[in-house]
Design a protein around this motif. Structure first.
Motif, PDB file in Angstrom:
ATOM      1  N   ARG A  76      59.242  -7.995 -28.318  1.00  0.00           N
ATOM      2  CA  ARG A  76      60.086  -6.986 -27.685  1.00  0.00           C
ATOM      3  C   ARG A  76      60.765  -7.303 -26.381  1.00  0.00           C
ATOM      4  O   ARG A  76      59.896  -8.057 -25.633  1.00  0.00           O
ATOM      5  N   PRO A  77      61.933  -7.269 -25.958  1.00  0.00           N
ATOM      6  CA  PRO A  77      62.219  -7.661 -24.649  1.00  0.00           C
ATOM      7  C   PRO A  77      61.589  -6.836 -23.652  1.00  0.00           C
ATOM      8  O   PRO A  77      60.945  -5.679 -23.822  1.00  0.00           O
ATOM      9  N   PRO A  78      61.627  -7.278 -22.347  1.00  0.00           N
ATOM     10  CA  PRO A  78      60.689  -6.576 -21.376  1.00  0.00           C
ATOM     11  C   PRO A  78      61.237  -5.297 -21.006  1.00  0.00           C
ATOM     12  O   PRO A  78      62.695  -5.086 -21.202  1.00  0.00           O
ATOM     13  N   LEU A  79      60.334  -4.310 -20.681  1.00  0.00           N
ATOM     14  CA  LEU A  79      60.748  -3.097 -20.016  1.00  0.00           C
ATOM     15  C   LEU A  79      61.620  -3.092 -18.827  1.00  0.00           C
ATOM     16  O   LEU A  79      61.164  -3.872 -18.006  1.00  0.00           O
ATOM     17  N   ARG A  80      62.567  -2.208 -18.911  1.00  0.00           N
ATOM     18  CA  ARG A  80      63.550  -2.324 -17.623  1.00  0.00           C
ATOM     19  C   ARG A  80      63.402  -0.800 -17.094  1.00  0.00           C
ATOM     20  O   ARG A  80      63.874  -0.044 -17.695  1.00  0.00           O
TER      21      ARG A  80
ATOM     22  N   VAL B  63      56.191   2.789  -3.833  1.00  0.00           N
ATOM     23  CA  VAL B  63      57.507   2.100  -4.821  1.00  0.00           C
ATOM     24  C   VAL B  63      57.120   0.497  -4.593  1.00  0.00           C
ATOM     25  O   VAL B  63      57.306  -0.174  -5.602  1.00  0.00           O
ATOM     26  N   ARG B  64      56.683   0.116  -3.186  1.00  0.00           N
ATOM     27  CA  ARG B  64      56.574  -1.363  -3.140  1.00  0.00           C
ATOM     28  C   ARG B  64      55.487  -1.795  -4.065  1.00  0.00           C
ATOM     29  O   ARG B  64      55.652  -2.801  -4.679  1.00  0.00           O
ATOM     30  N   SER B  65      54.419  -0.905  -4.010  1.00  0.00           N
ATOM     31  CA  SER B  65      53.256  -1.392  -4.397  1.00  0.00           C
ATOM     32  C   SER B  65      53.371  -1.377  -6.132  1.00  0.00           C
ATOM     33  O   SER B  65      53.156  -2.106  -6.950  1.00  0.00           O
ATOM     34  N   LEU B  66      54.195  -0.258  -6.602  1.00  0.00           N
ATOM     35  CA  LEU B  66      54.378  -0.144  -7.956  1.00  0.00           C
ATOM     36  C   LEU B  66      55.305  -1.321  -8.531  1.00  0.00           C
ATOM     37  O   LEU B  66      54.912  -1.930  -9.426  1.00  0.00           O
ATOM     38  N   ALA B  67      56.115  -1.707  -7.709  1.00  0.00           N
ATOM     39  CA  ALA B  67      57.019  -2.640  -7.979  1.00  0.00           C
ATOM     40  C   ALA B  67      56.274  -4.120  -8.035  1.00  0.00           C
ATOM     41  O   ALA B  67      56.314  -4.686  -9.147  1.00  0.00           O
ATOM     42  N   THR B  68      55.676  -4.322  -7.260  1.00  0.00           N
ATOM     43  CA  THR B  68      54.797  -5.333  -7.335  1.00  0.00           C
ATOM     44  C   THR B  68      53.739  -5.636  -8.663  1.00  0.00           C
ATOM     45  O   THR B  68      53.884  -6.381  -9.313  1.00  0.00           O
ATOM     46  N   GLY B  69      53.254  -4.502  -8.887  1.00  0.00           N
ATOM     47  CA  GLY B  69      52.352  -4.549 -10.048  1.00  0.00           C
ATOM     48  C   GLY B  69      53.012  -4.387 -11.155  1.00  0.00           C
ATOM     49  O   GLY B  69      52.698  -5.208 -12.176  1.00  0.00           O
ATOM     50  N   LEU B  70      54.258  -3.834 -11.626  1.00  0.00           N
ATOM     51  CA  LEU B  70      55.066  -3.857 -12.621  1.00  0.00           C
ATOM     52  C   LEU B  70      55.716  -5.245 -12.962  1.00  0.00           C
ATOM     53  O   LEU B  70      55.502  -5.524 -14.142  1.00  0.00           O
ATOM     54  N   ALA B  71      56.107  -5.656 -11.987  1.00  0.00           N
ATOM     55  CA  ALA B  71      56.756  -7.189 -12.196  1.00  0.00           C
ATOM     56  C   ALA B  71      55.848  -8.149 -12.510  1.00  0.00           C
ATOM     57  O   ALA B  71      55.937  -8.877 -13.198  1.00  0.00           O
ATOM     58  N   ALA B  72      54.615  -7.920 -11.906  1.00  0.00           N
ATOM     59  CA  ALA B  72      53.452  -8.940 -12.338  1.00  0.00           C
ATOM     60  C   ALA B  72      53.231  -8.636 -13.574  1.00  0.00           C
ATOM     61  O   ALA B  72      52.556  -9.615 -14.376  1.00  0.00           O
ATOM     62  N   ARG B  73      53.316  -7.471 -14.247  1.00  0.00           N
ATOM     63  CA  ARG B  73      52.990  -7.446 -15.822  1.00  0.00           C
ATOM     64  C   ARG B  73      54.440  -7.494 -16.616  1.00  0.00           C
ATOM     65  O   ARG B  73      54.167  -7.306 -17.755  1.00  0.00           O
ATOM     66  N   GLY B  74      55.173  -8.057 -15.977  1.00  0.00           N
ATOM     67  CA  GLY B  74      56.339  -8.370 -17.125  1.00  0.00           C
ATOM     68  C   GLY B  74      57.600  -7.386 -17.094  1.00  0.00           C
ATOM     69  O   GLY B  74      58.551  -7.690 -18.004  1.00  0.00           O
ATOM     70  N   VAL B  75      57.374  -6.330 -16.379  1.00  0.00           N
ATOM     71  CA  VAL B  75      58.359  -5.398 -16.367  1.00  0.00           C
ATOM     72  C   VAL B  75      59.614  -5.817 -15.701  1.00  0.00           C
ATOM     73  O   VAL B  75      59.473  -6.203 -14.214  1.00  0.00           O
ATOM     74  N   ARG B  76      60.807  -5.398 -15.808  1.00  0.00           N
ATOM     75  CA  ARG B  76      61.860  -5.818 -14.937  1.00  0.00           C
ATOM     76  C   ARG B  76      62.163  -4.571 -13.973  1.00  0.00           C
ATOM     77  O   ARG B  76      62.485  -3.310 -14.661  1.00  0.00           O
TER      78      ARG B  76
ATOM     79  N   LEU C 266      52.561   2.955 -15.919  1.00  0.00           N
ATOM     80  CA  LEU C 266      52.855   2.042 -17.154  1.00  0.00           C
ATOM     81  C   LEU C 266      52.697   2.860 -18.632  1.00  0.00           C
ATOM     82  O   LEU C 266      53.342   2.604 -19.382  1.00  0.00           O
ATOM     83  N   SER C 267      51.327   3.446 -18.586  1.00  0.00           N
ATOM     84  CA  SER C 267      51.121   4.057 -19.652  1.00  0.00           C
ATOM     85  C   SER C 267      52.263   5.106 -19.931  1.00  0.00           C
ATOM     86  O   SER C 267      52.231   5.807 -20.967  1.00  0.00           O
ATOM     87  N   VAL C 268      52.491   5.799 -19.176  1.00  0.00           N
ATOM     88  CA  VAL C 268      53.585   6.832 -19.078  1.00  0.00           C
ATOM     89  C   VAL C 268      54.874   6.396 -19.552  1.00  0.00           C
ATOM     90  O   VAL C 268      55.298   7.077 -20.583  1.00  0.00           O
TER      91      VAL C 268
END
Length: 373
Positions: free
Chosen positions: A17-21, A38-51, A361-363
């Motif tokens: 599947r393509p990465p989640l955007r 949001v800065r913390s969330l962006a860091t964690g999500l990007a590290a897990r392959g989310v765009r 991310l689970s949401v």
């Protein structure tokens, strides 16, 4: 009171599947807590392959460097926000005003909207209060999921008509340590508090922060010997009014303006004071407890739930109680030491940044499953 367990498991990206955007939306006037989250969330999500695309005021990008966290940045112009939302799998707005902008930008699209309420809680009375409640109701009903930073905000979202409201405590990003941390002695010398107690509060100079009440309390403790120095780090429309009072009444208070080193100032203080009339998961309270600075706060919103036994709580609007709590702690070093220990213990129970990213991310994953189903 509402509760929901914080998940620590990270949903895996299904193979093929393509990465989640996602688009993270911050409105104009977003507070430091929302921007840091949001800065913390962006860091964690990007590290897990989310765009991740962060749509926010340009000045927020300059201060929080969302692109450095691995996200794309887009200014919060209406046309830009609409284009960003059109290409997203999930749009996540932070705050009611950001939620309204996102809902309008997404009109006619089937992209799920998540709205985090981690601001200042219920609105005031009068015409502005009625307008605020109307906006809250619109945003709550437009969101697929509302994430409240405290139980009272979850209850409020449900009252306003949210279909799905959940508790989602926001972790405070780790502050500077090691060589980046400022020397407390040097900080105190620069502020003029070498041989006197140093009190600090942090936040925008707006009415609901309770600074008028705080100046009333400062009038009570100015007769102490030595008189404690209160420093207020923040900027806003009340600056001129507060300055006039400080000068006219000879109060031992300094307005520092907006400071990027507020965490270092806090670490050098003897006490932190949170006089707010309404607040959810106060950033100052979290930072104070985590670094072991005793806190005196008003018992409003999500503060009692947040601090537990790790702070001294006083009734809102009671300047005498606030002044008494401060002077009592200044005269009792053993009590301050005990509060420092209790505060750190309470902070250890809060979710980590990884926990927060995992829950969000689970949401997102759940919403994607609903769409696929």
């Amino acid at each position: 009171m509402s509760s929901s367990p914080v998940s620590t498991s990270l949903p895996a990206q299904p193979y093929g599947r393509p990465p989640l955007r996602t688009v993270q939306v911050l409105g104009d006037g977003a507070g430091a807590g929302s921007c840091a989250h949001v800065r913390s969330l962006a860091t964690g999500l990007a590290a897990r392959g989310v765009r991740v695309t962060v749509c926010a005021p340009v000045q927020a990008e300059g201060e929080y460097d969302f692109t450095g966290a691995g996200a794309e940045f887009a200014p919060d112009a209406v046309s830009v926000l609409r284009a960003a939302c059109a290409g997203a799998d999930v749009v996540h707005a932070h705050g009611v005003r950001a939620g309204l902008r996102a809902a309008l930008a997404m009109r006619g699209r089937r992209v799920p909207l998540v709205v985090s309420w981690h601001g200042d809680g219920p609105t005031q009375a009068g015409a502005l209060g009625r307008l605020g409640r109307l906006l809250e109701r619109h945003v709550a009903r437009a969101a697929a999921v509302v994430l409240g930073a405290s139980s009272d905000l979850v209850d409020l979202a449900r009252l306003r008509g949210a279909r799905d409201a959940r508790l989602a405590p926001v972790a405070v990003p780790a502050g500077p340590a090691g060589p980046e941390a400022a020397d407390p002695g040097k900080v105190r010398a620069e502020l003029g508090a070498v041989e006197r107690p140093l009190l600090i509060t942090v936040g925008s100079l707006v009415p609901h922060r309770g600074y008028s009440l705080l100046l009333d309390a400062a009038r009570e403790w100015r007769t102490l010997e030595p008189a404690p120095l209160l420093v207020i780090a923040g900027e806003g429309p009340l600056r001129a009014e507060l300055s006039r009072r400080i000068q006219a009444e000879g109060l031992p208070v300094r307005l520092l303006g907006r400071r990027r080193d507020a965490a270092q100032l806090l670490a050098a203080a003897d006490l932190a004071v949170l006089p707010s009339r309404r607040v959810a998961r106060a950033l100052l309270a979290q930072e104070a407890l985590r670094v072991g600075v005793p806190l005196v706060a008003t018992a409003v919103g999500g503060v009692p739930e947040l601090v537990g036994e790790g702070a001294v709580l006083v009734p809102p609007g009671d300047a005498a109680a606030l002044a008494s709590a401060v002077t009592g702690l200044l005269a009792d070093p053993e009590r301050r030491a005990a509060l420092a220990v209790a505060g750190r213990a309470q902070a250890a129970t809060w979710p980590s940044e990884d926990d927060t990213v995992a829950q969000v991310l689970s949401v997102y994953d759940e919403l994607m499953e609903r769409r696929r189903g």
